[in-house]
Design a protein around this motif. Structure first.
Motif, PDB file in Angstrom:
ATOM      1  N   MET A 183      40.522  39.940  39.566  1.00 39.27           N
ATOM      2  CA  MET A 183      40.912  41.116  38.789  1.00 39.27           C
ATOM      3  C   MET A 183      41.432  40.692  37.429  1.00 39.27           C
ATOM      4  N   ASP A 184      41.238  41.545  36.454  1.00 39.92           N
ATOM      5  CA  ASP A 184      41.776  41.284  35.131  1.00 39.92           C
ATOM      6  C   ASP A 184      43.293  41.438  35.130  1.00 39.92           C
ATOM      7  N   LEU A 185      43.923  40.867  34.096  1.00 34.79           N
ATOM      8  CA  LEU A 185      45.376  40.989  33.978  1.00 34.79           C
ATOM      9  C   LEU A 185      45.775  42.457  33.936  1.00 34.79           C
ATOM     10  N   VAL A 186      44.992  43.254  33.222  1.00 32.28           N
ATOM     11  CA  VAL A 186      45.140  44.708  33.237  1.00 32.28           C
ATOM     12  C   VAL A 186      43.890  45.255  33.936  1.00 32.28           C
ATOM     13  N   PRO A 187      44.013  45.586  35.215  1.00 28.18           N
ATOM     14  CA  PRO A 187      42.825  45.965  35.990  1.00 28.18           C
ATOM     15  C   PRO A 187      42.116  47.181  35.419  1.00 28.18           C
ATOM     16  N   VAL A 213      40.531  48.675  40.379  1.00 26.15           N
ATOM     17  CA  VAL A 213      41.594  49.307  41.160  1.00 26.15           C
ATOM     18  C   VAL A 213      41.012  50.029  42.369  1.00 26.15           C
ATOM     19  N   ILE A 214      39.901  50.744  42.165  1.00 26.92           N
ATOM     20  CA  ILE A 214      39.259  51.458  43.273  1.00 26.92           C
ATOM     21  C   ILE A 214      38.744  50.483  44.323  1.00 26.92           C
ATOM     22  N   ALA A 215      38.104  49.386  43.865  1.00 28.02           N
ATOM     23  CA  ALA A 215      37.583  48.380  44.807  1.00 28.02           C
ATOM     24  C   ALA A 215      38.712  47.727  45.595  1.00 28.02           C
ATOM     25  N   ALA A 216      39.835  47.421  44.930  1.00 27.93           N
ATOM     26  CA  ALA A 216      40.981  46.819  45.613  1.00 27.93           C
ATOM     27  C   ALA A 216      41.544  47.766  46.664  1.00 27.93           C
ATOM     28  N   ASP A 224      37.607  41.758  45.169  1.00 23.43           N
ATOM     29  CA  ASP A 224      36.438  40.944  45.552  1.00 23.43           C
ATOM     30  C   ASP A 224      36.365  40.856  47.078  1.00 23.43           C
ATOM     31  N   ALA A 225      35.575  41.698  47.692  1.00 24.38           N
ATOM     32  CA  ALA A 225      35.487  41.750  49.154  1.00 24.38           C
ATOM     33  C   ALA A 225      34.943  40.449  49.737  1.00 24.38           C
TER      34      ALA A 225
END
Length: 476
Positions: free
Chosen positions: A1-5, A10-13, A236-237
């Protein structure tokens, strides 16, 4: 994930966390279907069943597990399983495993695996595969077992030997360096009087917790940074699924038998016996220079248990091998075997190696059958042509007799002239048949030459590959 997602991250997480909470994880841990084909003391040989729509072809592959590691090392999870890859590629795939080691197995030594388990498994796999030679693929200590067995038993049906992450020079293993002062404490004492020896004899071997601790010690940095790694890969699943599968692997480590652990400690660790190329086993010495089969050696670029230098040490010892190749591939000790990068690294090189050596071994057996086929076909055509010509001649002879009874002597002469022309016409197909017979023979030989011209390139890391001559020169 980026430092600022990003919103998508966010949805994937959120989806990954929900899936883990509801179903207990993201990894597909279903094992590949298999059948038991042979068994014995600490020796179970399984055949992985082909996937629907796949017809297995080629020489069989036998996977040799190391001691202490569970056999799921080759079948970690769906999508990241060496077994799944081999089976889907159509390779007849087998594995030999040893089951749970207990106190009753404390007297089993390395002899049990080199003299009995591995050679018997090779023969059983060859028999099950119709007598074909076997590609033996061993990981870690399984690779050492495979190489020692191949050097000791040249009579076995071997197509090649593949070693992955097998350390042959322990002096190049960093995790052993801090223990060296302890290894010399018992110097001068008879074997069996040291504290380590007394401990493993009392316990009957190295227990599971000790084995798991030793395996984790080599990757302690990854364990420390694991929480941060998870936090930065929540979207990242595939990454999270791999962590779950590795955690399951670590939790299923198996104990070492007492006598085997003692041999590894005294000979491999203290004396670095394998670095010289020979190993004393029972009343004989096994010399790696006697190994004649082709050998492929893999080293993991970030392997802490078997660093590159410790693995490469075996290359100059294989002086008589038909060919020796050395490859550095991405990943650590387990990652090089079944990590995410292994899909395009280790597995690709292994596939090419198996194809290459299968193509070198099979044509000699197939050539006689291919060369006799056109001859048999031509003979059949000639026989058919003769039979047809005979029937036509008999028919014309009968017609000639009837005409002779009714017609004059002048007409008999005309009938003879007609029969002569018919015989000349009948002889013509024989020449055409012989010509068509030569054509298939020429095409068959041309088709045989084509695969050699299209032979696949070997190696994911060409600059790190060594042929036989350059490999042996490393000993100088």
């Amino acid at each position: 994930m980026d430092l600022v997602p990003k919103p998508g991250q966010v949805i994937a997480a959120a989806q990954n966390l929900t899936h883990q909470a509801l179903y207990g994880g993201l990894a597909d841990l279903r094992p590949m279907p298999r059948s038991l084909i042979a068994e014995g003391p600490r020796r179970d040989v399984y055949h992985y069943r082909p996937t629907p729509g796949t017809v297995p072809d080629g020489d069989p592959i036998l996977l040799v597990t190391p001691l202490a590691a569970p056999p799921i090392c080759f079948d970690l999870r769906r999508g990241c399983s060496l077994v799944e890859h081999l089976v889907r590629a159509g390779h007849p795939t087998y594995v030999v495993e040893y089951g749970e080691v207990s106190f009753k197995d404390r007297n089993l030594g390395i002899e049990h695996w080199v003299d009995t388990v591995v050679p018997t498994a090779i023969q059983e796999v060859s028999d099950h595969a119709g007598g074909r030679p076997v590609h033996v693929v061993g990981w870690s200590l399984g690779g050492i077992f495979a190489l020692l067995t191949a050097a000791d038993r040249p009579d076995l049906p071997l197509a090649s030997v593949v070693s992955l992450g097998a350390p042959f020079d322990v002096s190049e293993v960093p995790i052993v360096a801090p223990l060296r002062p302890l290894l010399t404490l018992s110097d001068g004492l008879p074997e069996g009087w040291g504290a380590v020896t007394a401990a493993y004899r009392l316990l009957g071997g190295a227990p599971k917790p000790v084995v798991g601790w030793a395996f984790n010690l080599a990757s302690v940095q990854k364990l420390v940074t694991k929480p941060l790694a998870i936090a930065t890969h929540l979207d990242d699943a595939d990454y999270l699924a791999q962590l779950e599968a590795v955690d399951r692997f670590r939790s299923q480590m198996i104990a070492y038998p007492g006598r085997t652990f003692g041999q590894l400690y005294h000979r491999f660790v203290k004396r670095n016996a394998l670095a010289g190329g020979s190993f004393r086993l029972g009343d004989r010495s096994i010399d790696l220079a006697d190994l004649s089969a082709p050998v492929l050696v893999f080293a993991g670029a970030t392997d802490g248990i078997a660093p590159v230098a410790s693995v490469r040490a075996v290359v100059p010892l294989l002086a008589s091998a038909r060919e020796v190749r050395f490859e550095i591939v991405p990943g650590g000790h387990l990652g090089m075997l079944t990590g995410r990068a292994a899909r395009t690294g280790t597995w690709a090189v292994l596939d090419a190696w198996v194809r290459e050596w299968a193509s070198r071994l099979e044509p000699a057996a197939k050539a006689p059958a291919a060369s006799t086929r056109p001859t048999a076909k031509a003979a059949g055509k000639k026989a058919a042509a003769k039979k047809t010509a005979g029937k036509k001649a008999a028919s014309r002879k009968t017609a000639g007799k009837k005409a002779a009874a009714k017609k004059t002597a002048g007409k008999k002469a005309a009938a003879k002239k007609t029969a002569t022309k018919a015989a000349a016409k009948t002889a013509t197909p024989k020449k055409a048949t012989a010509k068509s017979t030569r054509t298939p023979t020429k095409r068959t030989s041309t088709a045989k030459k084509a695969p050699a011209a299209d032979a696949p390139a070997i190696g994911a890391n060409p600059r790190r590959r060594y042929g036989s001559a350059s490999s042996r020169s490393l000993s100088g």
